[in-house]
Motif scaffolding. Structure first.
Motif, PDB file in Angstrom:
ATOM      1  N   MET A   1      44.215 -34.161  10.300  1.00  0.00           N
ATOM      2  CA  MET A   1      43.581 -32.872  10.497  1.00  0.00           C
ATOM      3  C   MET A   1      42.319 -32.788   9.637  1.00  0.00           C
ATOM      4  SD  MET A   1      44.041 -30.109  12.254  1.00  0.00           S
ATOM      5  CE  MET A   1      45.789 -30.280  12.616  1.00  0.00           C
ATOM      6  N   PRO A   2      41.155 -32.460  10.200  1.00  0.00           N
ATOM      7  CA  PRO A   2      39.930 -32.420   9.408  1.00  0.00           C
ATOM      8  C   PRO A   2      39.954 -31.275   8.408  1.00  0.00           C
ATOM      9  CG  PRO A   2      39.566 -31.492  11.582  1.00  0.00           C
ATOM     10  CD  PRO A   2      40.935 -32.086  11.589  1.00  0.00           C
ATOM     11  N   GLU A   3      39.269 -31.458   7.278  1.00  0.00           N
ATOM     12  CA  GLU A   3      39.171 -30.407   6.296  1.00  0.00           C
ATOM     13  C   GLU A   3      38.261 -29.302   6.811  1.00  0.00           C
ATOM     14  OE1 GLU A   3      37.893 -31.880   2.586  1.00  0.00           O
ATOM     15  OE2 GLU A   3      39.619 -33.207   2.294  1.00  0.00           O
ATOM     16  N   GLN A   4      38.589 -28.058   6.467  1.00  0.00           N
ATOM     17  CA  GLN A   4      37.774 -26.933   6.869  1.00  0.00           C
ATOM     18  C   GLN A   4      36.589 -26.774   5.916  1.00  0.00           C
ATOM     19  OE1 GLN A   4      38.291 -24.932   9.763  1.00  0.00           O
ATOM     20  NE2 GLN A   4      39.406 -26.833  10.009  1.00  0.00           N
ATOM     21  N   PRO A   5      35.415 -26.391   6.449  1.00  0.00           N
ATOM     22  CA  PRO A   5      34.281 -26.135   5.565  1.00  0.00           C
ATOM     23  C   PRO A   5      34.620 -25.015   4.587  1.00  0.00           C
ATOM     24  CG  PRO A   5      33.623 -26.222   7.892  1.00  0.00           C
ATOM     25  CD  PRO A   5      35.102 -26.200   7.861  1.00  0.00           C
ATOM     26  N   THR A   6      34.105 -25.111   3.360  1.00  0.00           N
ATOM     27  CA  THR A   6      34.410 -24.118   2.343  1.00  0.00           C
ATOM     28  C   THR A   6      33.343 -23.041   2.250  1.00  0.00           C
ATOM     29  OG1 THR A   6      33.386 -25.547   0.687  1.00  0.00           O
ATOM     30  CG2 THR A   6      35.755 -25.762   1.007  1.00  0.00           C
ATOM     31  N   GLN A   7      32.106 -23.322   2.642  1.00  0.00           N
ATOM     32  CA  GLN A   7      31.042 -22.336   2.552  1.00  0.00           C
ATOM     33  C   GLN A   7      31.130 -21.385   3.749  1.00  0.00           C
ATOM     34  OE1 GLN A   7      27.136 -23.978   2.264  1.00  0.00           O
ATOM     35  NE2 GLN A   7      26.123 -21.988   2.146  1.00  0.00           N
ATOM     36  N   GLN A   8      31.281 -20.087   3.466  1.00  0.00           N
ATOM     37  CA  GLN A   8      31.436 -19.121   4.533  1.00  0.00           C
ATOM     38  C   GLN A   8      30.088 -18.490   4.891  1.00  0.00           C
ATOM     39  OE1 GLN A   8      34.250 -18.461   6.354  1.00  0.00           O
ATOM     40  NE2 GLN A   8      34.972 -20.273   5.254  1.00  0.00           N
ATOM     41  N   PRO A   9      29.809 -18.346   6.188  1.00  0.00           N
ATOM     42  CA  PRO A   9      28.563 -17.718   6.617  1.00  0.00           C
ATOM     43  C   PRO A   9      28.648 -16.207   6.457  1.00  0.00           C
ATOM     44  CG  PRO A   9      29.923 -18.226   8.509  1.00  0.00           C
ATOM     45  CD  PRO A   9      30.646 -18.761   7.298  1.00  0.00           C
ATOM     46  N   PRO A  10      27.523 -15.506   6.614  1.00  0.00           N
ATOM     47  CA  PRO A  10      27.574 -14.039   6.597  1.00  0.00           C
ATOM     48  C   PRO A  10      28.547 -13.514   7.640  1.00  0.00           C
ATOM     49  CG  PRO A  10      25.307 -14.826   6.513  1.00  0.00           C
ATOM     50  CD  PRO A  10      26.162 -16.024   6.778  1.00  0.00           C
ATOM     51  N   GLY A  11      29.020 -12.287   7.426  1.00  0.00           N
ATOM     52  CA  GLY A  11      30.032 -11.702   8.297  1.00  0.00           C
ATOM     53  C   GLY A  11      29.564 -11.488   9.721  1.00  0.00           C
ATOM     54  N   PRO A  12      30.500 -11.151  10.618  1.00  0.00           N
ATOM     55  CA  PRO A  12      30.174 -11.004  12.035  1.00  0.00           C
ATOM     56  C   PRO A  12      29.291  -9.792  12.298  1.00  0.00           C
ATOM     57  CG  PRO A  12      32.439 -10.349  11.605  1.00  0.00           C
ATOM     58  CD  PRO A  12      31.930 -10.941  10.335  1.00  0.00           C
ATOM     59  N   VAL A  13      28.478  -9.911  13.340  1.00  0.00           N
ATOM     60  CA  VAL A  13      27.551  -8.859  13.757  1.00  0.00           C
ATOM     61  C   VAL A  13      27.890  -8.467  15.190  1.00  0.00           C
ATOM     62  CG1 VAL A  13      25.132  -8.301  14.225  1.00  0.00           C
ATOM     63  CG2 VAL A  13      25.729  -9.703  12.231  1.00  0.00           C
ATOM     64  N   HIS A  14      27.981  -7.172  15.438  1.00  0.00           N
ATOM     65  CA  HIS A  14      28.247  -6.666  16.784  1.00  0.00           C
ATOM     66  C   HIS A  14      26.926  -6.403  17.500  1.00  0.00           C
ATOM     67  CE1 HIS A  14      32.646  -5.638  16.317  1.00  0.00           C
ATOM     68  NE2 HIS A  14      32.295  -5.849  15.062  1.00  0.00           N
ATOM     69  N   ARG A  15      26.899  -6.729  18.787  1.00  0.00           N
ATOM     70  CA  ARG A  15      25.729  -6.415  19.606  1.00  0.00           C
ATOM     71  C   ARG A  15      26.175  -6.310  21.058  1.00  0.00           C
ATOM     72  NH1 ARG A  15      21.894 -11.657  19.150  1.00  0.00           N
ATOM     73  NH2 ARG A  15      20.571 -10.316  20.420  1.00  0.00           N
ATOM     74  N   THR A  16      25.397  -5.630  21.851  1.00  0.00           N
ATOM     75  CA  THR A  16      25.643  -5.511  23.284  1.00  0.00           C
ATOM     76  C   THR A  16      24.448  -6.082  24.014  1.00  0.00           C
ATOM     77  OG1 THR A  16      26.968  -3.527  22.952  1.00  0.00           O
ATOM     78  CG2 THR A  16      26.172  -3.924  25.165  1.00  0.00           C
ATOM     79  N   VAL A  17      24.691  -6.967  24.987  1.00  0.00           N
ATOM     80  CA  VAL A  17      23.601  -7.618  25.702  1.00  0.00           C
ATOM     81  C   VAL A  17      23.687  -7.277  27.190  1.00  0.00           C
ATOM     82  CG1 VAL A  17      23.500  -9.499  24.028  1.00  0.00           C
ATOM     83  CG2 VAL A  17      24.883  -9.769  26.088  1.00  0.00           C
ATOM     84  N   PRO A  18      22.533  -7.208  27.857  1.00  0.00           N
ATOM     85  CA  PRO A  18      22.548  -6.898  29.289  1.00  0.00           C
ATOM     86  C   PRO A  18      22.892  -8.132  30.119  1.00  0.00           C
ATOM     87  CG  PRO A  18      20.290  -7.208  28.536  1.00  0.00           C
ATOM     88  CD  PRO A  18      21.162  -7.320  27.315  1.00  0.00           C
ATOM     89  N   VAL A  19      23.691  -7.922  31.151  1.00  0.00           N
ATOM     90  CA  VAL A  19      23.961  -8.940  32.166  1.00  0.00           C
ATOM     91  C   VAL A  19      23.757  -8.272  33.518  1.00  0.00           C
ATOM     92  CG1 VAL A  19      25.579 -10.255  30.728  1.00  0.00           C
ATOM     93  CG2 VAL A  19      26.433  -8.414  32.190  1.00  0.00           C
ATOM     94  N   GLN A  20      23.761  -9.065  34.570  1.00  0.00           N
ATOM     95  CA  GLN A  20      23.523  -8.500  35.887  1.00  0.00           C
ATOM     96  C   GLN A  20      24.568  -7.433  36.202  1.00  0.00           C
ATOM     97  OE1 GLN A  20      23.248 -11.376  39.011  1.00  0.00           O
ATOM     98  NE2 GLN A  20      22.674  -9.878  40.564  1.00  0.00           N
ATOM     99  N   GLY A  21      24.120  -6.227  36.416  1.00  0.00           N
ATOM    100  CA  GLY A  21      25.019  -5.150  36.794  1.00  0.00           C
ATOM    101  C   GLY A  21      25.758  -4.490  35.662  1.00  0.00           C
ATOM    102  N   GLY A  22      25.416  -4.784  34.406  1.00  0.00           N
ATOM    103  CA  GLY A  22      26.140  -4.146  33.324  1.00  0.00           C
ATOM    104  C   GLY A  22      25.773  -4.671  31.956  1.00  0.00           C
ATOM    105  N   ARG A  23      26.742  -4.642  31.049  1.00  0.00           N
ATOM    106  CA  ARG A  23      26.521  -5.049  29.665  1.00  0.00           C
ATOM    107  C   ARG A  23      27.781  -5.744  29.152  1.00  0.00           C
ATOM    108  NH1 ARG A  23      28.315  -0.023  29.936  1.00  0.00           N
ATOM    109  NH2 ARG A  23      29.993   0.596  28.507  1.00  0.00           N
ATOM    110  N   ILE A  24      27.600  -6.618  28.181  1.00  0.00           N
ATOM    111  CA  ILE A  24      28.714  -7.309  27.537  1.00  0.00           C
ATOM    112  C   ILE A  24      28.595  -7.131  26.030  1.00  0.00           C
ATOM    113  CG2 ILE A  24      29.795  -9.545  27.074  1.00  0.00           C
ATOM    114  CD1 ILE A  24      30.351  -8.563  29.884  1.00  0.00           C
ATOM    115  N   HIS A  25      29.679  -6.689  25.417  1.00  0.00           N
ATOM    116  CA  HIS A  25      29.744  -6.550  23.968  1.00  0.00           C
ATOM    117  C   HIS A  25      30.096  -7.911  23.360  1.00  0.00           C
ATOM    118  CE1 HIS A  25      32.362  -5.585  20.340  1.00  0.00           C
ATOM    119  NE2 HIS A  25      31.141  -5.298  19.945  1.00  0.00           N
ATOM    120  N   CYS A  26      29.354  -8.307  22.334  1.00  0.00           N
ATOM    121  CA  CYS A  26      29.542  -9.601  21.670  1.00  0.00           C
ATOM    122  C   CYS A  26      29.701  -9.389  20.172  1.00  0.00           C
ATOM    123  CB  CYS A  26      28.318 -10.505  21.882  1.00  0.00           C
ATOM    124  SG  CYS A  26      27.795 -10.755  23.569  1.00  0.00           S
ATOM    125  N   VAL A  27      30.459 -10.274  19.562  1.00  0.00           N
ATOM    126  CA  VAL A  27      30.572 -10.318  18.103  1.00  0.00           C
ATOM    127  C   VAL A  27      30.166 -11.719  17.683  1.00  0.00           C
ATOM    128  CG1 VAL A  27      32.074 -10.044  16.113  1.00  0.00           C
ATOM    129  CG2 VAL A  27      32.381  -8.582  18.124  1.00  0.00           C
TER     130      VAL A  27
END
Length: 329
Positions: A1-27
């Motif tokens: 099993m590979p070792e997990q990276p120890t350096q953590q990136p900044p926390g998650p960011v919420h955003r909503t993006v347009p798609v054909q006919g609507g929108r999709i929420h992304c984290v």
């Protein structure tokens, strides 16, 4: 099993993006090549909460979405709006809206089917595909409604039970939190009662759920997140995915029998019902997934594999991504 990276990136960011006919929420979390994470039923982007930071720390731009009909994404009223072609279009639209041209796509449960068909229909965009809990089955074969009608004898297989608009909604929405707790607990490892997937005449699906609260892997706060989203949105959008399967069968006929040739991955809990009734699909991987990099059946694990075994699944995903979709040239 590979070792997990120890350096953590900044926390998650919420955003909503347009798609054909609507929108999709992304984290979104991290930077690098795009990895799109697609949840199943009855969940949300939150089902990837453990893997987002792990994938991001490995050098990727990890993005978990709310599928159409869930959470903060669009919820069209028309059942036909939930067919697979539309959901693949949403996935392509998210990649474009995020300013990317390609991505690895990883899905769980219904998200596995969305990921697989996105890779099948748009291999130019989705160059690697990971599937959790539900194995790839090429389009074709018998009409889905006929298959599900034949399962269970006098009892209804849950997919058939979900078909009539309003029927399952009435059961679930009467006690959203309790229904979700029972569903998550009943389909968790180390063992799952196959009877949970079948509904006797005149009964409810929840009648066979355990009644002692959420499983150990799900905190009360986690359950609050899921219940809060569904209390707000209702279940019609989520259930409508089940109601377009015959339409998908017709739409996807040009791809009948087609394999997925991209580098692929499959992870499933050994106690998951999918490992049993879809065992023939797993056995067919040498033909249907010629690019398969690795396949894993995790012991004592049920349907919610990335939440029941978060560290192990995170490590498996990163290990696979480094081979199938390297972050560095």
């Amino acid at each position: 099993m590979p070792e997990q990276p120890t350096q953590q990136p900044p926390g998650p960011v919420h955003r909503t993006v347009p798609v054909q006919g609507g929108r999709i929420h992304c984290v979104e979390q991290g930077s690098g090549p795009l990895v799109l994470l697609v949840h199943g039923f009855p969940e949300s982007w939150y089902s990837w909460r453990h893997q987002l930071p792990v994938i991001a720390a490995a050098g990727y731009r990890a993005v978990a979405v709310d599928v159409r009909g869930y959470g903060r994404s669009s919820k069209p009223a028309d059942v036909d709006a939930y067919r697979m072609l539309a959901l693949v279009g949403d996935a392509v639209g998210v990649v474009s809206a995020l300013g990317e041209r390609t991505a690895a796509v990883i899905g769980h449960d219904w998200g596995s089917g969305i990921a697989a068909h996105a890779a099948l229909l748009r291999p130019d965009v989705f160059t690697a595909v990971g599937m959790l809990s539900v194995p790839y089955t090429p389009p074709g074969g018998p009409r889905p409604s006929e298959v599900f009608a034949a399962m269970g004898g006098e009892e209804e297989f849950y997919v058939r039970y979900f078909q009539q608009p309003g029927r399952a909604e009435a059961e679930i929405e009467a006690d959203v939190r309790g229904w979700l707790a029972g569903c998550y607990a009943g389909m968790s490892g180390p063992a799952v009662d196959p009877a949970l997937y079948f509904v006797p005449a005149g009964a409810r699906m929840a009648d066979r759920f355990p009644s002692d609260g959420p499983p150990a892997w799900l905190t009360e706060a986690d359950l609050d997140v899921y219940a809060g989203e569904f209390e707000r949105t209702g279940f019609a959008g989520a259930l409508n995915r089940y109601r377009t399967m015959d339409r998908d069968w017709e739409d996807l006929a040009p791809w009948n029998g087609a394999p997925l040739t991209q580098p692929s991955l499959f992870i499933c809990g050994a106690a998951d019902g999918s490992a049993d009734w879809l065992s023939a699909a797993i056995d067919a991987f040498p033909t249907t997934l010629p690019g398969l990099v690795s396949s894993h059946l995790l012991p004592d694990t049920g349907h919610w594999v990335q939440q029941e075994r978060p560290e192990e699944v995170g490590a498996l995903l990163v290990d696979w991504l480094r081979t199938a979709y390297p972050a560095q040239p």
